[in-house]
Design a protein around this motif. Sequence first.
Motif, PDB file in Angstrom:
ATOM      1  N   ALA B 218       0.876  -1.176   0.000  1.00  0.00           N
ATOM      2  CA  ALA B 218       0.000   0.000   0.000  1.00  0.00           C
ATOM      3  C   ALA B 218       0.907   1.218   0.000  1.00  0.00           C
ATOM      4  CB  ALA B 218      -0.902  -0.012   1.235  1.00  0.00           C
ATOM      5  N   VAL B 219       0.590   2.183  -0.854  1.00  0.00           N
ATOM      6  CA  VAL B 219       1.419   3.378  -0.964  1.00  0.00           C
ATOM      7  C   VAL B 219       0.542   4.609  -0.792  1.00  0.00           C
ATOM      8  CG1 VAL B 219       3.048   4.652  -2.413  1.00  0.00           C
ATOM      9  CG2 VAL B 219       2.931   2.161  -2.577  1.00  0.00           C
ATOM     10  N   SER B 220       0.996   5.547   0.035  1.00  0.00           N
ATOM     11  CA  SER B 220       0.265   6.813   0.205  1.00  0.00           C
ATOM     12  C   SER B 220       1.215   7.974   0.018  1.00  0.00           C
ATOM     13  CB  SER B 220      -0.332   6.904   1.615  1.00  0.00           C
ATOM     14  OG  SER B 220      -1.285   5.890   1.820  1.00  0.00           O
ATOM     15  N   LEU B 221       0.657   9.052  -0.516  1.00  0.00           N
ATOM     16  CA  LEU B 221       1.405  10.295  -0.660  1.00  0.00           C
ATOM     17  C   LEU B 221       1.142  11.149   0.577  1.00  0.00           C
ATOM     18  CD1 LEU B 221       2.962  12.479  -2.310  1.00  0.00           C
ATOM     19  CD2 LEU B 221       0.764  13.081  -3.346  1.00  0.00           C
ATOM     20  N   GLY B 225      -0.119  17.476   6.512  1.00  0.00           N
ATOM     21  CA  GLY B 225      -0.832  16.540   7.376  1.00  0.00           C
ATOM     22  C   GLY B 225      -1.741  15.581   6.622  1.00  0.00           C
ATOM     23  N   LEU B 226      -1.879  15.784   5.317  1.00  0.00           N
ATOM     24  CA  LEU B 226      -2.806  14.966   4.536  1.00  0.00           C
ATOM     25  C   LEU B 226      -2.138  13.694   4.044  1.00  0.00           C
ATOM     26  CD1 LEU B 226      -4.467  17.789   2.401  1.00  0.00           C
ATOM     27  CD2 LEU B 226      -5.377  16.648   4.452  1.00  0.00           C
ATOM     28  N   VAL B 227      -2.961  12.665   3.882  1.00  0.00           N
ATOM     29  CA  VAL B 227      -2.481  11.393   3.361  1.00  0.00           C
ATOM     30  C   VAL B 227      -3.359  11.023   2.174  1.00  0.00           C
ATOM     31  CG1 VAL B 227      -2.176   8.937   3.829  1.00  0.00           C
ATOM     32  CG2 VAL B 227      -1.676  10.628   5.623  1.00  0.00           C
ATOM     33  N   ARG B 228      -2.780  10.904   0.997  1.00  0.00           N
ATOM     34  CA  ARG B 228      -3.552  10.521  -0.187  1.00  0.00           C
ATOM     35  C   ARG B 228      -3.139   9.117  -0.613  1.00  0.00           C
ATOM     36  NH1 ARG B 228      -2.781  10.883  -5.754  1.00  0.00           N
ATOM     37  NH2 ARG B 228      -1.141  12.460  -5.753  1.00  0.00           N
ATOM     38  N   PRO B 229      -4.031   8.134  -0.472  1.00  0.00           N
ATOM     39  CA  PRO B 229      -3.671   6.766  -0.862  1.00  0.00           C
ATOM     40  C   PRO B 229      -3.556   6.639  -2.378  1.00  0.00           C
ATOM     41  CG  PRO B 229      -5.700   6.819   0.459  1.00  0.00           C
ATOM     42  CD  PRO B 229      -5.408   8.220   0.048  1.00  0.00           C
ATOM     43  N   LEU B 230      -2.544   5.921  -2.833  1.00  0.00           N
ATOM     44  CA  LEU B 230      -2.432   5.574  -4.251  1.00  0.00           C
ATOM     45  C   LEU B 230      -3.088   4.216  -4.461  1.00  0.00           C
ATOM     46  CD1 LEU B 230       1.295   6.590  -4.919  1.00  0.00           C
ATOM     47  CD2 LEU B 230      -0.768   8.010  -4.990  1.00  0.00           C
ATOM     48  N   PRO B 231      -3.400   3.863  -5.690  1.00  0.00           N
ATOM     49  CA  PRO B 231      -3.948   2.516  -5.920  1.00  0.00           C
ATOM     50  C   PRO B 231      -2.979   1.469  -5.388  1.00  0.00           C
ATOM     51  CG  PRO B 231      -3.931   3.810  -7.969  1.00  0.00           C
ATOM     52  CD  PRO B 231      -3.199   4.607  -6.944  1.00  0.00           C
ATOM     53  N   PRO B 232      -3.482   0.353  -4.865  1.00  0.00           N
ATOM     54  CA  PRO B 232      -2.580  -0.701  -4.394  1.00  0.00           C
ATOM     55  C   PRO B 232      -1.744  -1.217  -5.557  1.00  0.00           C
ATOM     56  CG  PRO B 232      -4.859  -1.496  -4.473  1.00  0.00           C
ATOM     57  CD  PRO B 232      -4.899  -0.028  -4.748  1.00  0.00           C
ATOM     58  N   MET B 233      -0.547  -1.682  -5.256  1.00  0.00           N
ATOM     59  CA  MET B 233       0.303  -2.151  -6.360  1.00  0.00           C
ATOM     60  C   MET B 233       1.151  -3.339  -5.929  1.00  0.00           C
ATOM     61  SD  MET B 233       3.082   0.990  -6.548  1.00  0.00           S
ATOM     62  CE  MET B 233       1.853   2.293  -6.402  1.00  0.00           C
ATOM     63  N   THR B 274       9.033  15.067  -7.954  1.00  0.00           N
ATOM     64  CA  THR B 274      10.253  15.071  -7.155  1.00  0.00           C
ATOM     65  C   THR B 274      10.039  15.840  -5.853  1.00  0.00           C
ATOM     66  OG1 THR B 274      11.564  14.973  -9.170  1.00  0.00           O
ATOM     67  CG2 THR B 274      12.705  15.697  -7.182  1.00  0.00           C
ATOM     68  N   GLY B 275      10.514  15.282  -4.760  1.00  0.00           N
ATOM     69  CA  GLY B 275      10.374  15.923  -3.456  1.00  0.00           C
ATOM     70  C   GLY B 275       9.179  15.406  -2.668  1.00  0.00           C
ATOM     71  N   ASP B 276       8.229  14.762  -3.345  1.00  0.00           N
ATOM     72  CA  ASP B 276       7.077  14.195  -2.628  1.00  0.00           C
ATOM     73  C   ASP B 276       7.549  13.091  -1.687  1.00  0.00           C
ATOM     74  OD1 ASP B 276       5.285  15.827  -3.937  1.00  0.00           O
ATOM     75  OD2 ASP B 276       4.547  14.282  -5.298  1.00  0.00           O
ATOM     76  N   ARG B 277       6.849  12.961  -0.542  1.00  0.00           N
ATOM     77  CA  ARG B 277       7.157  11.902   0.415  1.00  0.00           C
ATOM     78  C   ARG B 277       6.068  10.835   0.354  1.00  0.00           C
ATOM     79  NH1 ARG B 277       6.600  13.859   5.413  1.00  0.00           N
ATOM     80  NH2 ARG B 277       7.789  12.220   6.440  1.00  0.00           N
ATOM     81  N   LEU B 278       6.522   9.579   0.306  1.00  0.00           N
ATOM     82  CA  LEU B 278       5.599   8.456   0.210  1.00  0.00           C
ATOM     83  C   LEU B 278       5.717   7.565   1.440  1.00  0.00           C
ATOM     84  CD1 LEU B 278       6.166   7.346  -3.513  1.00  0.00           C
ATOM     85  CD2 LEU B 278       4.417   8.907  -2.616  1.00  0.00           C
ATOM     86  N   ARG B 279       4.577   6.964   1.834  1.00  0.00           N
ATOM     87  CA  ARG B 279       4.582   5.918   2.863  1.00  0.00           C
ATOM     88  C   ARG B 279       4.273   4.589   2.183  1.00  0.00           C
ATOM     89  NH1 ARG B 279       0.644   6.980   7.513  1.00  0.00           N
ATOM     90  NH2 ARG B 279      -0.876   6.104   6.061  1.00  0.00           N
ATOM     91  N   ILE B 280       5.153   3.637   2.348  1.00  0.00           N
ATOM     92  CA  ILE B 280       5.015   2.337   1.674  1.00  0.00           C
ATOM     93  C   ILE B 280       4.863   1.259   2.744  1.00  0.00           C
ATOM     94  CG2 ILE B 280       6.140   0.677   0.143  1.00  0.00           C
ATOM     95  CD1 ILE B 280       7.687   3.093  -1.027  1.00  0.00           C
ATOM     96  N   THR B 281       3.758   0.529   2.661  1.00  0.00           N
ATOM     97  CA  THR B 281       3.460  -0.475   3.684  1.00  0.00           C
ATOM     98  C   THR B 281       3.296  -1.848   3.035  1.00  0.00           C
ATOM     99  OG1 THR B 281       2.201   1.275   4.804  1.00  0.00           O
ATOM    100  CG2 THR B 281       1.983  -0.977   5.675  1.00  0.00           C
ATOM    101  N   PRO B 282       4.161  -2.807   3.363  1.00  0.00           N
ATOM    102  CA  PRO B 282       4.040  -4.153   2.793  1.00  0.00           C
ATOM    103  C   PRO B 282       2.724  -4.806   3.227  1.00  0.00           C
ATOM    104  CG  PRO B 282       6.209  -3.822   3.787  1.00  0.00           C
ATOM    105  CD  PRO B 282       5.362  -2.660   4.209  1.00  0.00           C
ATOM    106  N   ARG B 283       2.066  -5.471   2.269  1.00  0.00           N
ATOM    107  CA  ARG B 283       0.787  -6.139   2.524  1.00  0.00           C
ATOM    108  C   ARG B 283       0.895  -7.640   2.308  1.00  0.00           C
ATOM    109  NH1 ARG B 283      -1.328  -2.743   5.692  1.00  0.00           N
ATOM    110  NH2 ARG B 283      -2.328  -0.912   4.774  1.00  0.00           N
ATOM    111  N   GLY B 284       2.067  -8.107   1.866  1.00  0.00           N
ATOM    112  CA  GLY B 284       2.249  -9.550   1.668  1.00  0.00           C
ATOM    113  C   GLY B 284       1.779  -9.991   0.309  1.00  0.00           C
ATOM    114  N   GLY B 285       2.109 -11.289   0.004  1.00  0.00           N
ATOM    115  CA  GLY B 285       1.951 -11.975  -1.282  1.00  0.00           C
ATOM    116  C   GLY B 285       0.686 -11.697  -2.009  1.00  0.00           C
TER     117      GLY B 285
END
Lengths: 285, 285, 285
Positions: B218-221, B225-233, B274-285
């Motif tokens: 799962a990836v969010s931008l 203070g805002l969190v915008r989820p990207l499509p799962p990948m 460029t410069g954007d910060r992402l949060r990347i969370t492993p979701r498994g297989g």
Amino acid sequence: MATIGRVTERPASPRPVLGFLTDFGSDSAAAICRGVILSIARDAQIVDIDHAVRKFAIGDGAFLLWAALPWLPVGVHLGIVDPGVGTARRPVGLRVARGDVLIGPDNGLLMPVADRLGGIVEARLLENRELMLDQLSSTFHGRDVFAPVAAHLASGVPFERVGPAVAVSDLTALSMPEATREDGSLIAEIVYVDSFGNVRLGARPSDLPGGSDPGHVAVSLLQGGLVRPLPPMRAARTFGEVAVGAALLYEDSNGLLAIGVNQGSAATVLGLATGDRLRITPRGG
Amino acid sequence: MATIGRVTERPASPRPVLGFLTDFGSDSAAAICRGVILSIARDAQIVDIDHAVRKFAIGDGAFLLWAALPWLPVGVHLGIVDPGVGTARRPVGLRVARGDVLIGPDNGLLMPVADRLGGIVEARLLENRELMLDQLSSTFHGRDVFAPVAAHLASGVPFERVGPAVAVSDLTALSMPEATREDGSLIAEIVYVDSFGNVRLGARPSDLPGGSDPGHVAVSLLQGGLVRPLPPMRAARTFGEVAVGAALLYEDSNGLLAIGVNQGSAATVLGLATGDRLRITPRGG
Amino acid sequence: MATIGRVTERPASPRPVLGFLTDFGSDSAAAICRGVILSIARDAQIVDIDHAVRKFAIGDGAFLLWAALPWLPVGVHLGIVDPGVGTARRPVGLRVARGDVLIGPDNGLLMPVADRLGGIVEARLLENRELMLDQLSSTFHGRDVFAPVAAHLASGVPFERVGPAVAVSDLTALSMPEATREDGSLIAEIVYVDSFGNVRLGARPSDLPGGSDPGHVAVSLLQGGLVRPLPPMRAARTFGEVAVGAALLYEDSNGLLAIGVNQGSAATVLGLATGDRLRITPRGG
């Protein structure tokens, strides 16, 4: 035994020529390949053909190689438009009758120019890991596979060392579209739009019904069942023969039929794009 | 005594290599520098890295040098992205452990690649007017200072002649952003968007919580203070493993984590820069 | 007898320099010319000046050659911006006082730089078919005429062999626009907008009424009878002397007056384009 064009046949030549085309665009990717090549073949004369090929457009890359390589000295040439990088598509080397070796992915990119350079004499898969970089990434075979193999060949490594022979019939086919005749008209496909906006067709003047000097022509765009007429235009030899802003049908510098606009972009003015099919009907003087 | 990489260490090499990166774009500015270089070092082998670096984007230029120079032969390399030209910012030369000398403005541009090439062995200010052009303009130090100094070094002038030594701690610092962990997620910054629209992150697969092969993520931008989820990948090894138009997390050819879209532009499709910060969370297989 | 700069005067030089400017853009057209050149003069050192010249913009090409060639080594240089290709416009070669030979169409493109390189010593029409390709197309004289003639000259063919002499007064004239004074103001034309958006003027600091260091200036755009004032701006030596986003009048690296915006595009911010006429009035410190 295989020999590689200029490198082994013309030993007096000081620097092996290496034509280089990609869709890498601006970025350091092409430069990284140049660095890999020069690290292996320090005296290689790299001739950049184009690195702004439309992304993933194998047909565009094939056209540009077809148009350019006949004018380059015999050499080892590198073409990379490779949407399938890292998948099962195979890296190949093609030795052609003129003496060049073409290196790139087996996706059709190299086939039209191989044909134009006299046809494939010997095709091989690139499998010899000794000629590649130690680490292979899965997304940049330009750097890890194609550039180092080409550089080793340019340095004099015999072609048969790259890997096992493969039958030409096993390669991914791609050929320039051919024109057809229909009721006194020519049906031709747009194979490339150049940077001036000139529209290059998969047809030659001799394909025109009624002779290669038709005077005026009616041209229509065929879209599914629809027919959109373009403004009537003259067949002319030079852009300067028609008014600024007017369209013309001409023979391009490859011997292909093409549609241009004097000091303008035919693609923009007439709303045309690669892959469009046109019907061209001679109307006389 | 200072020696300059290939030039003095490998005398058999016929042509010194000179990598060259700027944000000059199309125009004659890069050619003017080439002319100055060749007028001084007629046998220099100039390797253009990129001249379409985003204007004034020191970070982009630093990334591209960092990505490219390890693949070029040892040489004297020139990097110019210089919004402070003519002001108090200093022109510098950095001799690095691999043997290269890097020439450019002291604004951080050269620092990440200096680190990657083994670190700075010796840093000097470019102050010797004898190695520059006679007339110095206030807006084109590429032509008047950087190119001629680099060319003189490529011709064999010893590095210590460029000017006085300067402590590395006195140089303008710039390093690649580092990733952090937070609650089972990775927080990483976009360090570069390449010409395909692939988004390169300041993080490596080994930085991922739970191992470098996460299956899906799962990836969010993160924007303020805002969190915008990207499509799962999916995490994948090659673009071809996901459908055309689908996003993937992959390890790029530099060993960095990156986000791409198969045959598309991740930056455009996902709205990233460029410069954007992402949060990347492993979701498994 | 005619001699060609570096080629015959400096026989120790290993590789003849060939500067190369076109409006061909991305595509294989410039590469095809490179291939033709290298097939004839295998050791030519081609220096690409720019291939992204605005299409058909003879004035832009003339400016870029004028700005670049003085910095290249003496050589045989090729300039092609040629909207009249295939018509009655003549292909010419100009030997200049510095020793270079300039090759291109007789449409003014080569004239400003010929003047800057000391003036034309000898002008000749390119008519010797032996120095051209066997087949001449009507739309690509770069490949068929200009590149091969330039390459033969770079290989040592004497200049007089290209074709008959032509009087300089018979050539198509083109000169840089000159500034005029009017009521304590300078009237100057924009001769080029560079890739940063800096606006280069056909005027020099010494043309300013009241001295070359005016402090502040008022600038207006003259459009027909209308006068559009631009924001007031400082005359400064470097971009860094004004705030980010602010405009300045400065002396460019060619010695011309220019208007820039610190870390921005003056052309975009101020709405200016090549050919516009400006009135510049000194306002003092």
